[in-house]
Design a protein around this motif. Structure first.
Motif, PDB file in Angstrom:
ATOM      1  N   GLU A   1      41.755  16.735  32.012  1.00  0.00           N
ATOM      2  CA  GLU A   1      42.765  17.143  31.038  1.00  0.00           C
ATOM      3  C   GLU A   1      43.067  16.000  30.066  1.00  0.00           C
ATOM      4  O   GLU A   1      43.218  16.217  28.862  1.00  0.00           O
ATOM      5  CB  GLU A   1      44.038  17.591  31.763  1.00  0.00           C
ATOM      6  CG  GLU A   1      44.866  18.588  30.995  1.00  0.00           C
ATOM      7  CD  GLU A   1      44.126  19.880  30.725  1.00  0.00           C
ATOM      8  OE1 GLU A   1      44.369  20.474  29.651  1.00  0.00           O
ATOM      9  OE2 GLU A   1      43.308  20.310  31.555  1.00  0.00           O
TER      10      GLU A   1
ATOM     11  N   ARG B   1      52.012  29.954  37.543  1.00  0.00           N
ATOM     12  CA  ARG B   1      50.774  29.184  37.460  1.00  0.00           C
ATOM     13  C   ARG B   1      49.727  29.809  38.378  1.00  0.00           C
ATOM     14  O   ARG B   1      50.049  30.274  39.451  1.00  0.00           O
ATOM     15  CB  ARG B   1      51.007  27.728  37.895  1.00  0.00           C
ATOM     16  CG  ARG B   1      51.629  26.846  36.814  1.00  0.00           C
ATOM     17  CD  ARG B   1      51.299  25.387  37.088  1.00  0.00           C
ATOM     18  NE  ARG B   1      51.894  24.519  36.075  1.00  0.00           N
ATOM     19  CZ  ARG B   1      52.978  23.789  36.277  1.00  0.00           C
ATOM     20  NH1 ARG B   1      53.579  23.815  37.449  1.00  0.00           N
ATOM     21  NH2 ARG B   1      53.448  23.013  35.321  1.00  0.00           N
TER      22      ARG B   1
ATOM     23  N   ILE C   1      54.469  17.661  25.248  1.00  0.00           N
ATOM     24  CA  ILE C   1      54.037  19.030  25.573  1.00  0.00           C
ATOM     25  C   ILE C   1      55.158  20.038  25.338  1.00  0.00           C
ATOM     26  O   ILE C   1      56.286  19.846  25.782  1.00  0.00           O
ATOM     27  CB  ILE C   1      53.552  19.102  27.038  1.00  0.00           C
ATOM     28  CG1 ILE C   1      52.293  18.239  27.192  1.00  0.00           C
ATOM     29  CG2 ILE C   1      53.258  20.540  27.459  1.00  0.00           C
ATOM     30  CD1 ILE C   1      51.817  18.082  28.603  1.00  0.00           C
TER      31      ILE C   1
ATOM     32  N   LYS D   1      46.241  19.676  36.905  1.00  0.00           N
ATOM     33  CA  LYS D   1      46.634  19.911  35.515  1.00  0.00           C
ATOM     34  C   LYS D   1      48.149  19.859  35.359  1.00  0.00           C
ATOM     35  O   LYS D   1      48.671  19.297  34.389  1.00  0.00           O
ATOM     36  CB  LYS D   1      46.101  21.271  35.045  1.00  0.00           C
ATOM     37  CG  LYS D   1      46.418  21.593  33.599  1.00  0.00           C
ATOM     38  CD  LYS D   1      45.727  22.864  33.130  1.00  0.00           C
ATOM     39  CE  LYS D   1      44.264  22.662  32.939  1.00  0.00           C
ATOM     40  NZ  LYS D   1      43.624  23.708  32.109  1.00  0.00           N
ATOM     41  N   ALA D   2      48.867  20.440  36.317  1.00  0.00           N
ATOM     42  CA  ALA D   2      50.330  20.444  36.264  1.00  0.00           C
ATOM     43  C   ALA D   2      50.898  19.032  36.362  1.00  0.00           C
ATOM     44  O   ALA D   2      51.878  18.694  35.685  1.00  0.00           O
ATOM     45  CB  ALA D   2      50.891  21.314  37.390  1.00  0.00           C
TER      46      ALA D   2
ATOM     47  N   GLU E   1      53.073  25.841  28.298  1.00  0.00           N
ATOM     48  CA  GLU E   1      51.808  26.158  28.950  1.00  0.00           C
ATOM     49  C   GLU E   1      51.432  27.599  28.629  1.00  0.00           C
ATOM     50  O   GLU E   1      52.271  28.493  28.707  1.00  0.00           O
ATOM     51  CB  GLU E   1      51.931  25.996  30.469  1.00  0.00           C
ATOM     52  CG  GLU E   1      52.251  24.560  30.886  1.00  0.00           C
ATOM     53  CD  GLU E   1      52.628  24.460  32.354  1.00  0.00           C
ATOM     54  OE1 GLU E   1      52.044  23.622  33.063  1.00  0.00           O
ATOM     55  OE2 GLU E   1      53.519  25.225  32.789  1.00  0.00           O
TER      56      GLU E   1
ATOM     57  N   LEU F   1      57.322  24.409  29.765  1.00  0.00           N
ATOM     58  CA  LEU F   1      56.656  23.566  30.756  1.00  0.00           C
ATOM     59  C   LEU F   1      57.347  23.656  32.121  1.00  0.00           C
ATOM     60  O   LEU F   1      58.528  23.393  32.255  1.00  0.00           O
ATOM     61  CB  LEU F   1      56.632  22.110  30.281  1.00  0.00           C
ATOM     62  CG  LEU F   1      55.901  21.112  31.185  1.00  0.00           C
ATOM     63  CD1 LEU F   1      54.432  21.486  31.312  1.00  0.00           C
ATOM     64  CD2 LEU F   1      56.047  19.695  30.642  1.00  0.00           C
TER      65      LEU F   1
ATOM     66  N   ALA G   1      50.471  17.385  33.062  1.00  0.00           N
ATOM     67  CA  ALA G   1      51.473  17.893  32.119  1.00  0.00           C
ATOM     68  C   ALA G   1      52.836  17.256  32.386  1.00  0.00           C
ATOM     69  O   ALA G   1      53.555  16.889  31.457  1.00  0.00           O
ATOM     70  CB  ALA G   1      51.567  19.409  32.219  1.00  0.00           C
TER      71      ALA G   1
ATOM     72  N   ILE H   1      45.393  27.521  32.829  1.00  0.00           N
ATOM     73  CA  ILE H   1      46.500  27.220  31.918  1.00  0.00           C
ATOM     74  C   ILE H   1      46.004  26.317  30.804  1.00  0.00           C
ATOM     75  O   ILE H   1      45.256  25.364  31.044  1.00  0.00           O
ATOM     76  CB  ILE H   1      47.652  26.505  32.678  1.00  0.00           C
ATOM     77  CG1 ILE H   1      48.317  27.453  33.667  1.00  0.00           C
ATOM     78  CG2 ILE H   1      48.686  25.941  31.707  1.00  0.00           C
ATOM     79  CD1 ILE H   1      49.075  28.603  33.039  1.00  0.00           C
TER      80      ILE H   1
ATOM     81  N   ILE I   1      47.368  23.679  27.980  1.00  0.00           N
ATOM     82  CA  ILE I   1      48.541  22.891  27.617  1.00  0.00           C
ATOM     83  C   ILE I   1      48.792  23.042  26.120  1.00  0.00           C
ATOM     84  O   ILE I   1      47.874  22.902  25.300  1.00  0.00           O
ATOM     85  CB  ILE I   1      48.331  21.415  27.991  1.00  0.00           C
ATOM     86  CG1 ILE I   1      48.413  21.266  29.519  1.00  0.00           C
ATOM     87  CG2 ILE I   1      49.349  20.513  27.309  1.00  0.00           C
ATOM     88  CD1 ILE I   1      48.112  19.887  30.028  1.00  0.00           C
TER      89      ILE I   1
END
Length: 356
Positions: free
Chosen positions: A92, A252, A220, A209-210, A223, A247, A213, A263, A265
Motif C-alpha cells: 500500500e 471491511r 486519508i 491495509k487498515a 475507504e 476511515l 491507513a 478496499i 484508500i
C-alpha cells in the motif's frame, strides 16, 4: 480517484487469489497423512469385534492424528498470514507513493518493525464474516482442528454401532471411487480448510491495509469498497461496491467466507494527485468505471436472473430504480441482506411498477 492506483490494486487482487491457492495446495500432504492414518488404524481387527477398551484406543489414535495434521497445517498458514499482512502494508505504501504526486507519507515506520504488531492484529481482530461474527483467526483454526477430528470419531462410533465393516468405514471416510472421492469425510474436511484459508488470507491482507491507513490517517479521507465484478459476487459485496466510508467507520472485507472484495484508500483532496479511473476489471476484461449494479444492468437477462434470482432481476430491470437506489435497497444499516418482503415494505412502488 487515481487510475494507476486502481490498476495496481486490481493486480494485487489477482496475486492474492493465487496466493490463496498456493496455501490451499499445502493441505494435500496433510489429507494424505490422514488417509494413511485411517487405513493403518482400520487395517486389522474389525471395530465391531473389538472390546470397548480396544475400540476407544483406536478412536483416540484417529482423533489425535487428524487433529495433529490439521494443527500442523494451520500453524503453517498462520505464519503466511503475518507475511501477507506485512506485505499488504508495504504494498500500500509503495502503490500510493508510485501513483500519486505532491505529498509524502506520514508514516516513516519500517515494515519489519510492524511484523509483531500485525501478528497480534491479524490473530486477534474479530472477523465480521457472516456465520462467524466475532471469531478470530485463532478461533477459526482451533475450530477446524477440533470440529473435524470430532466429526471423524462421531461417524466411526455410529458406524460401529450400526455394524458396518472396517472397509465400509474407510469408504465412508475416503469417499467412493465412482464419485471421485468427493463424497467422503476427508473431502468435507478439505472444503472446510480451503474456505477458512481463503477467508483468513483476505482478512490478513485487509488488516495490513487498515493498519497502513491508520498510520497515515492525516492524509486519508476515507475507504472505498471495491468488489470483484463477476457472477460469483455476493449480494452484500455487490451492494457495497464503490461506496465510500469514513476511515475506520465502514465495513471491511472479508464480509463472508471466500470474500474477494478489497478496499481502496481515498486520499484527502489536497493529496489526490493526478489521474481519474476510467476502467476497472471484470471477468470479461476492462469495463467502464461503474458500480456493480450499473454493470449488471447491461448484462443479459438470463445472467441477471442467475446472479440475483428472477424477482430481484425483474426489479432491477423494471422497478424504475437507479443502480445506486437498487444497491441501497439490498442491505440494512448493518450491511446485512434484506429479504424480498423487507425490500417491498421500503419500496412498494418499485415492486408495483415491476409487476411483482
Amino acid at each position: 480517484m487515481n487510475e494507476q492506483y486502481l490498476n495496481q490494486t486490481i493486480r494485487r487482487i489477482v496475486y492474492l487469489e493465487s496466493l490463496k491457492q498456493s496455501e490451499i495446495n499445502k493441505l494435500t500432504p496433510r489429507i494424505k497423512a490422514i488417509d494413511k492414518l485411517i487405513k493403518e488404524q482400520l487395517l486389522d481387527d474389525e471395530l465391531t469385534e473389538m472390546t470397548i477398551k480396544s475400540f476407544n484406543g483406536v478412536v483416540t489414535e484417529i482423533k489425535q492424528g487428524v487433529k495433529a495434521e490439521l494443527v500442523a497445517y494451520t500453524d503453517t498458514v498462520s505464519v503466511t498470514l503475518v507475511d501477507v499482512a506485512a506485505d499488504s502494508y508495504a504494498f500500500e505504501a509503495k502503490s500510493i507513493d508510485s501513483a500519486f504526486d505532491g505529498f509524502k507519507l506520514a508514516s516513516g515506520i519500517k515494515v519489519a518493525e510492524k511484523a509483531k504488531v500485525l501478528e497480534k492484529i491479524v490473530n486477534n481482530t474479530p472477523l465480521s464474516v457472516t456465520g462467524s461474527e466475532g471469531k478470530t483467526v485463532t478461533d477459526l483454526f482451533s475450530e477446524l482442528a477440533n470440529n473435524e477430528s470430532n466429526k471423524y470419531i462421531n461417524h466411526i462410533k455410529l458406524a460401529r454401532y450400526e455394524g458396518k465393516t472396517n472397509q465400509q468405514i474407510v469408504q465412508m471416510i475416503r469417499g467412493t471411487r465412482k464419485n471421485g472421492y468427493k463424497d467422503g469425510l476427508m473431502e468435507v474436511t478439505a472444503r472446510q480448510a480451503k474456505t477458512i484459508v481463503r477467508t483468513t488470507v483476505q482478512h490478513a491482507a485487509m488488516q495490513g491495509k487498515a493498519e497502513f491507513a491508520s498510520d497515515n490517517a492525516d492524509i486519508i479521507k476515507g475507504e472505498q469498497w471495491l468488489s470483484t465484478i463477476d457472477g460469483k459476487t455476493s449480494s452484500a459485496c455487490r451492494s457495497l461496491d464503490l461506496q465510500i466510508f469514513e476511515l475506520g467507520k465502514g465495513p471491511r472485507p472479508p464480509l463472508h467466507h471466500n470474500c474477494r472484495s478489497t478496499i481502496l484508500i481515498v486520499l484527502k483532496d489536497e493529496y489526490a494527485g493526478r489521474g481519474n479511473i476510467n476502467k476497472r476489471a471484470s471477468k470479461d476484461g476492462l469495463v467502464a468505471n461503474e458500480s456493480y449494479y450499473s454493470w449488471l444492468n447491461k448484462q443479459p437477462k438470463d445472467f441477471q436472473d442467475d446472479v440475483l434470482g428472477e424477482t430481484r432481476g425483474k426489479l432491477l430491470r423494471s422497478g424504475g430504480l437507479s443502480a445506486d437506489k437498487f444497491a441501497q435497497l439490498q442491505l440494512d444499516k448493518n450491511f446485512k441482506p434484506l429479504t424480498l418482503d423487507e425490500m417491498r415494505s421500503r419500496e412498494p412502488m418499485a415492486f408495483k411498477k415491476a409487476g411483482l
